[in-house]
Design an enzyme around this catalytic site. Sequence first.
Site, PDB file in Angstrom:
ATOM      1  N   ARG A 275       0.841  -1.202   0.000  1.00 48.75           N
ATOM      2  CA  ARG A 275       0.000   0.000   0.000  1.00 48.75           C
ATOM      3  C   ARG A 275       0.872   1.247   0.000  1.00 48.75           C
ATOM      4  NH1 ARG A 275      -2.352  -0.260   6.282  1.00 48.75           N
ATOM      5  NH2 ARG A 275      -0.318  -0.490   7.239  1.00 48.75           N
TER       6      ARG A 275
ATOM      7  N   GLU B 166      -3.164   7.181   7.152  1.00 44.87           N
ATOM      8  CA  GLU B 166      -1.797   7.334   7.658  1.00 44.87           C
ATOM      9  C   GLU B 166      -0.829   7.903   6.633  1.00 44.87           C
ATOM     10  OE1 GLU B 166      -0.532   3.645   9.487  1.00 44.87           O
ATOM     11  OE2 GLU B 166      -1.515   4.201  11.351  1.00 44.87           O
TER      12      GLU B 166
ATOM     13  N   GLU C  72      -7.235   4.137  15.763  1.00 45.25           N
ATOM     14  CA  GLU C  72      -6.878   2.714  15.838  1.00 45.25           C
ATOM     15  C   GLU C  72      -6.183   2.477  17.168  1.00 45.25           C
ATOM     16  OE1 GLU C  72      -4.555   1.510  12.437  1.00 45.25           O
ATOM     17  OE2 GLU C  72      -5.876   2.532  11.030  1.00 45.25           O
TER      18      GLU C  72
END
Length: 632
Positions: free
Chosen positions: A104, A143, A314
Amino acid sequence: MRTIGTCYYPEHWPEEIWAEDAARMAEAGLTWVRIGEFAWSRIEPEPGRYDWGWLDRAIDTLGAAGLKVVLGTPTATPPKWLVDRDPTMLAVDAEGRPRGFGSRRHYCFSHAGYLEDCRRITAALVDRYGRNRHIHAWQTDNEYGCHDTTLSYSDAARSAFRDWLSQRYQSPEALNRAWGNVFWSMEYRSFDEIDLPNLTVTEPNPSHVMAFRRFASAQVARFNRAQVEIIRKGSDAPILHNYMGRVLDFDHFDVGADLDIASWDSYPMGFLFDRLDASDAHRAAFMRQGDPDFQAFHHDLYRAVGRGRWWVMEQQPGPVNWAPWNPAPLPGMVRLWSWEAFAHGAEAVCYFRWRQAPFGQEQHHAGLLRPDSAEAPGLEEARQVAREIAALPEAGAGAAPVAIVFDYVSAWAWETQPQGQDFSYFRIVFSAYRALRRAGLSVDILPPDTGDLSAYALVLAPGLMALEEPLRGALATVGGLAILGPRANAKTPDMTIPLPLPPDLPGLPATVAAVESLPPEVAVPVAGGGNVRHWLEHLETEAPVALATEDDRPVLIGDGALRYLGGWPDGTLWDRIVAEAAEATGLETEALPEGLRIRDTAAHRFAFNFGGRSVIYRETHIPAAGVAWWER
Ligand code: GAL
């Protein structure tokens, strides 16, 4: 309202189990469910062909169970067809290698075509769900900066950098002057001659590197803003992004200025092994708890980035998969970490993830459920937190009596020119933060453009590379004491040494005549206790000397509201500095039992036991991994 939630990937699970998952989330007391942030290949399986059916049904199912959905834009995971259509969208590493497909965050922030695709997918999502009654918040991307992805050395980045430079400096002559390019014949005749500062024979000009760092940070803010502008047009729900721990590659205050809420991803045990400079003994002591200050620091930082509104997006619910070692938390820690976030003012704490995935990169990352859907230990602790937050009404983060100034630009400056391999901006700021916490103080973190310090008895600003307005003027407003340094005002914004020489602070006659960096085994003893390590400045001064080395070099100077610190204190010296500042300003400090940390909100004092054994505090027995609170 304090709330909890979880991160869910409906695309990972058969549709038949969504309703039961949703019911179990609601039963556990969860309010929020974040979805969608990696689902591009399912939302748009082929260029221009959108498949909304599954996402419509997932949102309906979750909403029908009473959950509030946070919908993520999927731009951290461009699908294969998109990459193949134009591989120049890939980020390029400092060695000049494109970063490949197959995980990613493989995109370059500067690529115009990719930015257009991101606008398009964001607009499609907002068209479809902007007014959906189950969507209560949006997350942009995922992020920024994770896996070292802020800096890209691509062709797209190079041409965007040239444009950025031409706007900043207006003429190549001005840039040459600002950077001192006459050194080593580095002068340019036009902006088109300027490359990115990689692949040079030895280190590139630090001014060049700093300009690139500022540019790269601005690219992140611009990328984020492009999505925010689209979401705002089609939805009234608040927008957030999930930042990380000790990732400083872009200015979070800049990105945060465009968002409604800051959030961050808190993995205390992963951080202990992966991101903290800790001794073996410290790791052993906190292996199942995480460092007692690292999360708190980020809670305070992101409260500032969110201008008061922040979440944990998270929260580690059990062992993770990505640190060098991944132990399991002590029973009670999931509850402790959650309460600690609330004590620092979090509005929500969401556990990552709902169910452990038996496939893909994170197979050994715990969830609230095991892969077979049985309960994992974290779920019962989440339930307990849900019951407790319902019983304890929230009263606001409260104002802290002390503050630390935090400046991302300074972090880049000292990475660019550390002058000693141990000099790290984060490390020195965090060492100051730890000392304040050891003294039982609650801390506010302030952005570098703060204009009013009157609320604080003590303000610390270690390592602030350039002291600019309005902070410079605000030093006159400090309610008690401000201690700047070391390395304060030590560089111009273009990363050259300023004249007059540093620290050049109003009303404090002093000059840093020379600086030394010291190898880690060297300690320079300070008269009366404690040491300077890593960094020592040779100060010439007429100001009163408050602390000096045993061989009589000034370390802390000044006796007024503004003082200057010419070295990097070890823990003992920081404790002395904090104790003496507290005495001078009437701040109340206290010595805490080993492993215990406290935090005051407007209404309560909270105590968190990170230690491995029980302690007694305020006549209360607090077990390992225990939390206690009292009305103030
Ligand atoms: C975060 C990320 C999540 C997941 C998690 C694992 O950095 O946002 O997608 O990878 O780490 O701990």
